[in-house]
Scaffold this motif. Sequence first.
Motif, PDB file in Angstrom:
ATOM      1  N   HIS A 215       0.875  -1.179   0.000  1.00 57.25           N
ATOM      2  CA  HIS A 215       0.000   0.000   0.000  1.00 57.25           C
ATOM      3  C   HIS A 215       0.909   1.226   0.000  1.00 57.25           C
ATOM      4  N   PRO A 216       0.402   2.409  -0.357  1.00 54.21           N
ATOM      5  CA  PRO A 216       1.227   3.620  -0.250  1.00 54.21           C
ATOM      6  C   PRO A 216       1.723   3.798   1.180  1.00 54.21           C
ATOM      7  N   PRO A 217       2.901   4.418   1.369  1.00 53.10           N
ATOM      8  CA  PRO A 217       3.399   4.644   2.727  1.00 53.10           C
ATOM      9  C   PRO A 217       2.366   5.387   3.575  1.00 53.10           C
ATOM     10  N   ILE A 218       2.189   4.926   4.814  1.00 53.91           N
ATOM     11  CA  ILE A 218       1.240   5.557   5.732  1.00 53.91           C
ATOM     12  C   ILE A 218       2.022   6.164   6.899  1.00 53.91           C
ATOM     13  N   TRP A 219       1.720   7.410   7.181  1.00 50.30           N
ATOM     14  CA  TRP A 219       2.357   8.172   8.255  1.00 50.30           C
ATOM     15  C   TRP A 219       1.307   8.558   9.280  1.00 50.30           C
ATOM     16  N   LEU A 220       1.731   8.670  10.531  1.00 52.02           N
ATOM     17  CA  LEU A 220       0.828   9.132  11.576  1.00 52.02           C
ATOM     18  C   LEU A 220       1.468  10.335  12.261  1.00 52.02           C
ATOM     19  N   GLY A 221       0.713  11.426  12.343  1.00 48.97           N
ATOM     20  CA  GLY A 221       1.204  12.622  13.008  1.00 48.97           C
ATOM     21  C   GLY A 221       0.812  12.601  14.469  1.00 48.97           C
ATOM     22  N   ALA A 222       1.728  13.009  15.331  1.00 47.14           N
ATOM     23  CA  ALA A 222       1.442  12.966  16.757  1.00 47.14           C
ATOM     24  C   ALA A 222       2.350  13.915  17.521  1.00 47.14           C
ATOM     25  N   ILE A 223       1.856  14.382  18.668  1.00 42.46           N
ATOM     26  CA  ILE A 223       2.653  15.192  19.599  1.00 42.46           C
ATOM     27  C   ILE A 223       2.645  14.535  20.983  1.00 42.46           C
ATOM     28  N   ALA A 224       1.459  14.082  21.423  1.00 45.37           N
ATOM     29  CA  ALA A 224       1.332  13.463  22.746  1.00 45.37           C
ATOM     30  C   ALA A 224       2.010  12.088  22.755  1.00 45.37           C
ATOM     31  N   PRO A 225       2.672  11.733  23.869  1.00 46.87           N
ATOM     32  CA  PRO A 225       3.358  10.433  23.959  1.00 46.87           C
ATOM     33  C   PRO A 225       2.477   9.240  23.597  1.00 46.87           C
TER      34      PRO A 225
ATOM     35  N   GLU B  57      -7.931  27.207  22.477  1.00 49.80           N
ATOM     36  CA  GLU B  57      -9.320  26.747  22.365  1.00 49.80           C
ATOM     37  C   GLU B  57      -9.415  25.245  22.654  1.00 49.80           C
ATOM     38  N   ALA B  58      -8.458  24.474  22.129  1.00 49.69           N
ATOM     39  CA  ALA B  58      -8.473  23.019  22.310  1.00 49.69           C
ATOM     40  C   ALA B  58      -8.102  22.638  23.738  1.00 49.69           C
ATOM     41  N   ASN B  59      -7.085  23.342  24.284  1.00 49.67           N
ATOM     42  CA  ASN B  59      -6.614  23.093  25.657  1.00 49.67           C
ATOM     43  C   ASN B  59      -6.398  21.601  25.921  1.00 49.67           C
ATOM     44  N   ASP B  60      -5.696  20.963  24.999  1.00 47.25           N
ATOM     45  CA  ASP B  60      -5.474  19.509  25.085  1.00 47.25           C
ATOM     46  C   ASP B  60      -4.446  19.112  26.135  1.00 47.25           C
ATOM     47  N   LYS B  61      -3.485  19.987  26.405  1.00 49.27           N
ATOM     48  CA  LYS B  61      -2.456  19.621  27.383  1.00 49.27           C
ATOM     49  C   LYS B  61      -2.124  20.819  28.269  1.00 49.27           C
ATOM     50  N   PRO B  62      -1.520  20.574  29.426  1.00 52.81           N
ATOM     51  CA  PRO B  62      -1.236  21.666  30.363  1.00 52.81           C
ATOM     52  C   PRO B  62      -0.478  22.822  29.701  1.00 52.81           C
TER      53      PRO B  62
ATOM     54  N   ASP C 164      -1.691  24.861  27.413  1.00 61.87           N
ATOM     55  CA  ASP C 164      -2.273  25.284  26.133  1.00 61.87           C
ATOM     56  C   ASP C 164      -3.177  26.505  26.291  1.00 61.87           C
ATOM     57  N   ASP C 165      -3.826  26.610  27.448  1.00 64.95           N
ATOM     58  CA  ASP C 165      -4.739  27.747  27.645  1.00 64.95           C
ATOM     59  C   ASP C 165      -3.988  29.079  27.726  1.00 64.95           C
ATOM     60  N   GLN C 166      -2.660  29.002  27.896  1.00 59.71           N
ATOM     61  CA  GLN C 166      -1.826  30.215  27.943  1.00 59.71           C
ATOM     62  C   GLN C 166      -1.123  30.490  26.600  1.00 59.71           C
ATOM     63  N   ALA C 167      -1.476  29.717  25.562  1.00 62.14           N
ATOM     64  CA  ALA C 167      -0.718  29.745  24.304  1.00 62.14           C
ATOM     65  C   ALA C 167      -0.662  31.120  23.647  1.00 62.14           C
ATOM     66  N   THR C 168      -1.705  31.934  23.838  1.00 67.79           N
ATOM     67  CA  THR C 168      -1.740  33.238  23.148  1.00 67.79           C
ATOM     68  C   THR C 168      -0.942  34.315  23.884  1.00 67.79           C
ATOM     69  N   GLN C 169      -0.453  34.002  25.056  1.00 65.80           N
ATOM     70  CA  GLN C 169       0.247  35.017  25.854  1.00 65.80           C
ATOM     71  C   GLN C 169       1.743  35.064  25.509  1.00 65.80           C
ATOM     72  N   GLY C 170       2.259  36.279  25.457  1.00 65.75           N
ATOM     73  CA  GLY C 170       3.708  36.436  25.285  1.00 65.75           C
ATOM     74  C   GLY C 170       4.222  36.326  23.870  1.00 65.75           C
ATOM     75  N   ILE C 171       3.329  36.335  22.876  1.00 60.14           N
ATOM     76  CA  ILE C 171       3.803  36.295  21.483  1.00 60.14           C
ATOM     77  C   ILE C 171       4.387  37.664  21.142  1.00 60.14           C
ATOM     78  N   PRO C 172       5.658  37.736  20.717  1.00 61.93           N
ATOM     79  CA  PRO C 172       6.249  39.042  20.413  1.00 61.93           C
ATOM     80  C   PRO C 172       5.611  39.693  19.193  1.00 61.93           C
ATOM     81  N   SER C 173       5.676  41.016  19.134  1.00 63.44           N
ATOM     82  CA  SER C 173       5.133  41.754  17.983  1.00 63.44           C
ATOM     83  C   SER C 173       6.038  41.546  16.772  1.00 63.44           C
ATOM     84  N   VAL C 174       5.553  41.966  15.606  1.00 65.41           N
ATOM     85  CA  VAL C 174       6.347  41.861  14.374  1.00 65.41           C
ATOM     86  C   VAL C 174       7.664  42.619  14.535  1.00 65.41           C
ATOM     87  N   ASP C 175       7.594  43.831  15.067  1.00 62.62           N
ATOM     88  CA  ASP C 175       8.821  44.631  15.262  1.00 62.62           C
ATOM     89  C   ASP C 175       9.791  43.946  16.220  1.00 62.62           C
TER      90      ASP C 175
END
Length: 345
Positions: A171-181, A258-263, A265-276
């Motif tokens: 069959h064509p090669p099959i890949w699985l994407g994952a982040i959680a252990p 929004e997903a808050n899947d792992k500890p 994640d709910d803070q993900a939008t904080q601290g993103i630097p500006s373009v400058d």
Amino acid sequence: MSLKFGVLWPFRNPSFARVPWDDFYRSHLDLVCDSEAMGYDNAWLTEHHFVDDGYSPSLLPIGAAIAARTSRIRIGTFLVLLPLHNPVRIAEDTATVDLISRGRFDLGVGLGYRRKEFSDQGISHTTRGKRLQEGIALIQRLLSGEEVTFDGEFSQLKEIKIVPPALQQPHPPIWLGAIAPKAIERAAKMGFHFQAVGPAMLDELYDSALEASGRNPADYNIAQLRAVYCAQSREQAWEQAAKPLHYMVSKYAEWFAEANDKPGDDQATQGIPSVDEIIKAQKFDMFGEDAIVGTPSDCKDMIADYVKRGRVTHLVTAQALPGLRPDLIRQSMQLFANQVIPAFR
């Protein structure tokens, strides 16, 4: 084995740089064809739904369009959000693209995480894992030419055999994407190649899980996604890449929060630097790794450091950054192909 290089194609057309959709698709399909001529090994397609920048929702038709216009480059999905799809449909479309491409297609699948993509279609996000496991096992059987009868939690099939079959056997090669252990272990246990985003240490988790399942890691591939932009000077690279990178990370951060899947994640939008701030710092964190932005020499050094830290077989370069003009994407790809890729062959 030499490192394989590909480009990720998300087909994102954000409002700050919007062009007509048909022109946009034509220009990016042209860029994919250019990448083949430049010597890239893979064109990787990526999926999301209901995003205002058009983040590509329909991967297999794009794969077929690329297959019809190219002759050498491998085409893969990084990745299909399988719990949102009918496994029979994915198996049939995979076989069809594999035939059109004469055996150049790789199927990568994953869980997905954006709540809106699930809830707005009446699919519970809590069933993602079970849907993925059931669906990928069915797809593997169908693509292997088996006649499948199955009575499962999400699919009921009666004597289904897909025709025409895929060209690649078994069959064509099959890949699985994952982040959680747990998900990484699933990829290894089921004997699929691994698609990752983030720190190289994920590769070790996968290899350990392969060995625990009695498999030889040398028989399996690991594709890692990194944000990449290459220019003649470091200053120029950051000036051109900063806004698209900021936009991309801000969107992902919203979705992770929004997903808050792992500890955390709910803070993900904080601290993103500006373009400058990004331009000034000439450094930007993308999923726990610095974006590979700068001169060809900078890019070579950062990739060399990365592959030392993990077993990477395929580097997936996000060079088609959202909002970046096609001529700038082409310049980055060409410079990278001419002066960076040869160092890893």
